[in-house]
Design a protein around this motif. Structure first.
Motif, short mmCIF file in Angstrom:
data_model
loop_
_atom_site.label_atom_id
_atom_site.label_comp_id
_atom_site.label_asym_id
_atom_site.label_seq_id
_atom_site.Cartn_x
_atom_site.Cartn_y
_atom_site.Cartn_z
N MET A 257 -43.48 -78.43 -33.45
CA MET A 257 -44.75 -77.96 -34.03
C MET A 257 -45.15 -78.80 -35.25
O MET A 257 -46.32 -78.98 -35.53
N PHE A 258 -44.13 -79.33 -35.97
CA PHE A 258 -44.40 -80.13 -37.17
C PHE A 258 -44.68 -81.60 -36.84
O PHE A 258 -44.99 -82.38 -37.73
N SER A 259 -44.52 -81.99 -35.57
CA SER A 259 -44.70 -83.39 -35.20
C SER A 259 -46.04 -83.91 -35.74
O SER A 259 -47.07 -83.26 -35.63
N GLN A 260 -45.96 -85.11 -36.36
CA GLN A 260 -47.14 -85.58 -37.07
C GLN A 260 -48.32 -85.87 -36.14
O GLN A 260 -49.45 -85.50 -36.43
N SER A 261 -48.05 -86.50 -35.01
CA SER A 261 -49.16 -86.90 -34.16
C SER A 261 -49.45 -85.90 -33.05
O SER A 261 -50.58 -85.75 -32.62
N GLY B 271 -54.13 -78.01 -35.65
CA GLY B 271 -54.89 -76.95 -36.30
C GLY B 271 -55.58 -77.44 -37.57
O GLY B 271 -56.75 -77.16 -37.81
N LEU B 272 -54.83 -78.21 -38.37
CA LEU B 272 -55.40 -78.74 -39.61
C LEU B 272 -56.60 -79.64 -39.30
O LEU B 272 -57.64 -79.56 -39.96
N GLY C 98 -54.00 -84.61 -41.06
CA GLY C 98 -52.66 -84.17 -40.68
C GLY C 98 -51.66 -84.55 -41.77
O GLY C 98 -51.89 -85.46 -42.56
N ILE C 99 -50.55 -83.84 -41.80
CA ILE C 99 -49.53 -84.08 -42.82
C ILE C 99 -48.25 -84.56 -42.14
O ILE C 99 -47.89 -84.07 -41.07
#
Lengths: 255, 309
Positions: free
Chosen positions: B141-145, B152-153, B160-161
């Protein structure tokens, strides 16, 4: 709170192409079974889960056995060193388990318990023992002495008093302690990944962490194994949830 | 005759006596404590010794005695303060978040509404998911790409972060995942405490015209406070020992920004292969844990005295 669980299932059912070239569908797909089973080929899922189950069950049995003895002695007897014994238990609970990693490793090297699932059973049971003892002790503390007295009139030995009178009354707390011990063994990673290098002995926690770090990993496969790893624990938990809380709170939550 | 006289005596007394002349508590405790002795006490002593040597992973028991050199190196370097700071941020962060969300969730689930038990089951589930599986879900879920969070961001017009590879987001990420797993336990135990709030008192205060928040603040909160305090301690202990979530998500990185004490011990010993230095970190950690335990026990005792007065 529920979304990540859903997303694990969703990802497991997606195809790799869906994950990497187009945005992952928000809805569940049920069309990628063949790709998933191909990706899972060569992943020793069954042996991983069996090893986890072995560790978890061994941990539970050993923990409950020892902590019932411990709890009964601490609850029902006054003896020299009782305070010290309780404090010793309490402090092993406070110290992070990770700090024992190195000396237990050297100990196990000597005992031939590295690369051995029994070693992990011993480790997990040692760390589950204190909390389990406290839960069961709190439950025994709540049982009036008179009940035992009645049983002791016919001079039965204390161990049979324990098994005949006490045990049936504290079953909810034993269940709660057992679930905690089972989960501790089922999911443990730190000791498992450090001590078990033999692929055939990997529990699911280690297998998963290795699987995900391999190049060209299939995320759906990783998530599918995660689902299989999580499902028994979640089902078990939802099934006994009520007992866990009542058992845990028998002594702790009196307000 | 004697047996009957014996039976009238309070059991507690008889047990005390049997303990004095018999072996029973010793017999009961022998097994567990021999076990703990081998698994905890002996390793602890061994650990002190290893920390005074330059033992390496390749020669675990043949390290040379180097005195306090490891301690001098650890205490003078810049790595240890960072590790301790990380451990503190992680512990405080996960504890506060888990308690706030967990207690709120308990209050909500405690209300009567349709679907209440389904909501409760969904909220409780993360606790049962093994940490490794939980960490892997969030890793994806945290994967950058490709991760759903950055998606969502971006849908909200934000950038994206790089969650797991930049400061301070890596720490935020591991705290979020740990708290996600801890909330259910807080919720379930708080819920049990809420159920034991005497209904009459709560109702009486409502009839007296107290606003809902007032009822919570003056009636319910004092009742569940001891439980919340206990949960806070359990959560601190849990956070201090948590290894798997960080190990899977960030391995202590980037640039040591999520390197907590337990992560550091394992890396020193099994990545850099310096058992002596790893043991030194462990001894420093144990010392800190003992100081906190004693401080906690002292506070507890003072509190008890205040209450009984």
């Amino acid at each position: 709170m529920g979304f990540p669980t859903y997303w694990m299932i969703n990802t497991a059912l997606s195809s790799r192409q869906q994950l990497f070239t187009e945005p992952q569908s928000l809805w569940l797909q049920f069309t990628n079974w063949s790709e998933l089973s191909r990706d899972l080929d060569g992943v020793p899922v069954v042996s991983m889960l069996t090893n986890s189950a072995f560790i978890a069950i061994g941990t539970t049995v050993l923990t409950i056995l020892l902590s019932v003895l411990c709890a009964y002695a601490l609850s029902r007897y006054k003896f020299h060193g009782r305070g010290a014994a309780a404090f010793l238990l309490f402090s092993t609970q406070m110290v992070p388990q990770g700090v024992f990693l190195i000396p237990i490793y050297t100990l196990f090297l000597g005992l031939g318990l590295v690369n051995n699932l029994w070693g992990l059973v011993l480790v997990n049971a040692a760390f589950s023992l204190p909390i389990s003892t406290f839960i069961i002790k709190a439950a025994i503390d709540g049982i009036p002495y008179e009940l035992e007295e009645a049983a002791r009139v016919d001079n039965s030995p204390p161990l049979s008093t324990l098994t005949v009178v006490i045990l049936p009354l504290i079953l909810p707390s034993i269940a709660a302690a057992a679930v905690l011990a089972f989960f501790a063994g089922w999911g443990e990673l730190m000791y498992a990944t450090t001590f078990i290098t033999d692929r055939a002995e990997w529990p699911a926690s280690v297998g998963l962490s290795v699987l995900v770090s391999q190049p060209g990993v299939s995320m759906p496969a990783v998530m599918a194994v995660s689902v299989m790893f999580a499902a028994p624990a979640v089902a078990f938990f939802l099934f006994v949830q009520r007992h866990i809380v009542s058992g845990l709170t028998a002594g702790a939550v009196k307000g | 005759m004697t047996a009957r006289a014996d039976a009238k005596e309070p059991l507690r007394l008889r047990l005390v006596r049997s303990a004095r002349n018999g072996m029973t508590p010793v017999m009961l405790l022998a097994g567990p404590f021999i076990f703990l002795g081998v698994m905890i006490i002996w390793p602890l002593i061994e650990q002190v010794w290893i920390s005074l040597t330059d033992a390496r992973l390749t020669n675990p028991s043949a390290g040379e005695f180097v005195g306090l050199q490891n301690y001098a190196t650890a205490l003078s370097g810049s790595a240890l303060p960072r590790v301790l700071l990380n451990t503190m941020v992680y512990t405080v962060g996960t504890t506060v978040i888990a308690l706030v969300i967990g207690v709120l969730a308990a209050v909500v689930v405690n209300m009567k509404f349709a679907g209440n038990s389904v909501v409760k089951a969904i909220l409780a589930t993360p606790w049962a998911i093994p940490s490794v599986a939980a960490a892997l879900i969030w890793l994806w879920m945290f994967s950058q790409s490709r991760g759903v969070i950055n998606r969502g961001l971006e849908a909200l017009g934000q950038d994206g972060i790089a969650w797991l590879t930049s400061e301070p987001w890596a720490m935020v990420a591991v705290i979020a995942v740990t708290a996600w797993q801890a909330v259910p336990f807080v919720m379930l135990v708080t819920l049990a405490a809420l159920k034991s709030v005497p209904q009459e008192t709560a109702e009486a205060s409502r009839i007296d015209g107290a606003p809902r928040l007032g009822t919570f603040q003056w009636v319910i909160w004092p009742h569940i406070l001891p439980t919340v305090r206990l949960l806070a301690i359990l959560q601190v202990i849990e956070a201090l020992r948590k290894w798997d979530i960080i190990a899977v998500l960030t391995q202590g990185g980037p640039v040591n920004s999520t390197n907590t004490l337990v992560i550091a011990i394992q890396r020193q010993a099994f990545e850099y292969q310096q058992l002596g230095m790893g043991a030194t970190y462990a001894i420093i950690g144990i010392t800190i844990a003992i100081v906190f335990t004693l401080a906690y026990l002292l506070l507890e005792r003072r509190e008890e005295k205040k209450n009984t007065r």
